[in-house]
Design a protein around this motif. Sequence first.
Motif, PDB file in Angstrom:
ATOM      1  N   CYS A   1       6.739  -0.301   4.994  1.00  0.00           N
ATOM      2  CA  CYS A   1       7.076  -1.560   5.889  1.00  0.00           C
ATOM      3  C   CYS A   1       7.547  -2.531   4.908  1.00  0.00           C
ATOM      4  CB  CYS A   1       6.008  -1.985   6.516  1.00  0.00           C
ATOM      5  SG  CYS A   1       4.781  -2.729   5.238  1.00  0.00           S
TER       6      CYS A   1
ATOM      7  N   GLN B   1       0.775  -1.179  -0.023  1.00  0.00           N
ATOM      8  CA  GLN B   1       0.053  -0.067   0.057  1.00  0.00           C
ATOM      9  C   GLN B   1       1.094   1.182   0.064  1.00  0.00           C
ATOM     10  OE1 GLN B   1      -3.731  -0.209  -0.076  1.00  0.00           O
ATOM     11  NE2 GLN B   1      -3.081  -2.123  -0.842  1.00  0.00           N
ATOM     12  N   CYS B   2       1.307   1.951   1.180  1.00  0.00           N
ATOM     13  CA  CYS B   2       2.288   3.052   1.048  1.00  0.00           C
ATOM     14  C   CYS B   2       3.661   2.436   0.894  1.00  0.00           C
ATOM     15  CB  CYS B   2       2.067   3.596   2.348  1.00  0.00           C
ATOM     16  SG  CYS B   2       2.915   2.887   3.849  1.00  0.00           S
ATOM     17  N   GLY B   3       3.966   0.997   1.266  1.00  0.00           N
ATOM     18  CA  GLY B   3       5.166   0.451   1.024  1.00  0.00           C
ATOM     19  C   GLY B   3       6.129   0.709   1.880  1.00  0.00           C
TER      20      GLY B   3
ATOM     21  N   CYS C   1       2.557  -3.419   9.967  1.00  0.00           N
ATOM     22  CA  CYS C   1       2.015  -2.432   8.778  1.00  0.00           C
ATOM     23  C   CYS C   1       1.009  -1.637   9.199  1.00  0.00           C
ATOM     24  CB  CYS C   1       1.550  -3.685   7.599  1.00  0.00           C
ATOM     25  SG  CYS C   1       0.902  -2.878   6.059  1.00  0.00           S
ATOM     26  N   ARG C   2       1.161  -0.147   8.840  1.00  0.00           N
ATOM     27  CA  ARG C   2       0.302   0.686   9.279  1.00  0.00           C
ATOM     28  C   ARG C   2      -0.886   0.539   8.248  1.00  0.00           C
ATOM     29  NH1 ARG C   2       4.331   5.823   9.756  1.00  0.00           N
ATOM     30  NH2 ARG C   2       4.994   4.525   8.424  1.00  0.00           N
ATOM     31  N   CYS C   3      -0.740  -0.037   7.084  1.00  0.00           N
ATOM     32  CA  CYS C   3      -1.800  -0.236   6.147  1.00  0.00           C
ATOM     33  C   CYS C   3      -2.677  -1.392   6.292  1.00  0.00           C
ATOM     34  CB  CYS C   3      -1.133  -0.075   4.835  1.00  0.00           C
ATOM     35  SG  CYS C   3      -0.293   1.413   4.300  1.00  0.00           S
TER      36      CYS C   3
HETATM   37  S1  FES Z   1       2.117  -1.152   3.291  1.00  0.00           S
HETATM   38 FE1  FES Z   1       1.839   0.747   4.516  1.00  0.00          FE
HETATM   39  S2  FES Z   1       3.046   0.463   6.298  1.00  0.00           S
HETATM   40 FE2  FES Z   1       2.883  -1.674   5.018  1.00  0.00          FE
END
Ligand code: FES
Length: 166
Positions: free
Chosen positions: A110, A106-108, A142-144
Amino acid sequence: MDARFAAESQVTVTTTVNGELRTFTAPAHRTLLDALRNELGLTGTKSSCTEGECGACTVLLDGKAVNSCLVLAAEMDGHEVVTIESVSRDGVTDLQEALLKEGAVQCGFCIPGQVMSAEYLLSHTPEPTVEEIRSAMSGNLCRCASYNRIVNAILATSKKRVSTGE
Ligand code: FES
Ligand code: FES
């Protein structure tokens, strides 16, 4: 002079990083994480909590996955470190492809740490169960909230590697 204002001592460290012998000098308090990013220019390893809680900074130290924010750079001396840059040296790996395919990225932020922990798991447990994956990856936050997708990607990679003998 107050010790707090004394010039900070420096350490010179020689270590093998991603197969190359590297020597650098850094303040004695420098962490492995900060040395990789600042002294060695390897910014693929991410800095987040800096207190061993999130796994974003995971690297392999003498083949074992560690939180590099909890290791002093001086402890690298004479040892071997592998970072995400080495894992991805020849391009996107099958595990990284699986993470993308599963929609885990997602945001990548982690993901480098997730990849290092997953590769460590697969290196000694080629066919992990879902429970073993969840346990091995429990230190990587993973914050996402891509957790299930990350597990699925590791399972898919395991199956592919076992079936192709990689
Ligand atoms: S993909 Fe965003 S924190 Fe894991
Ligand atoms: S930055 Fe090292 S565990 Fe979070």
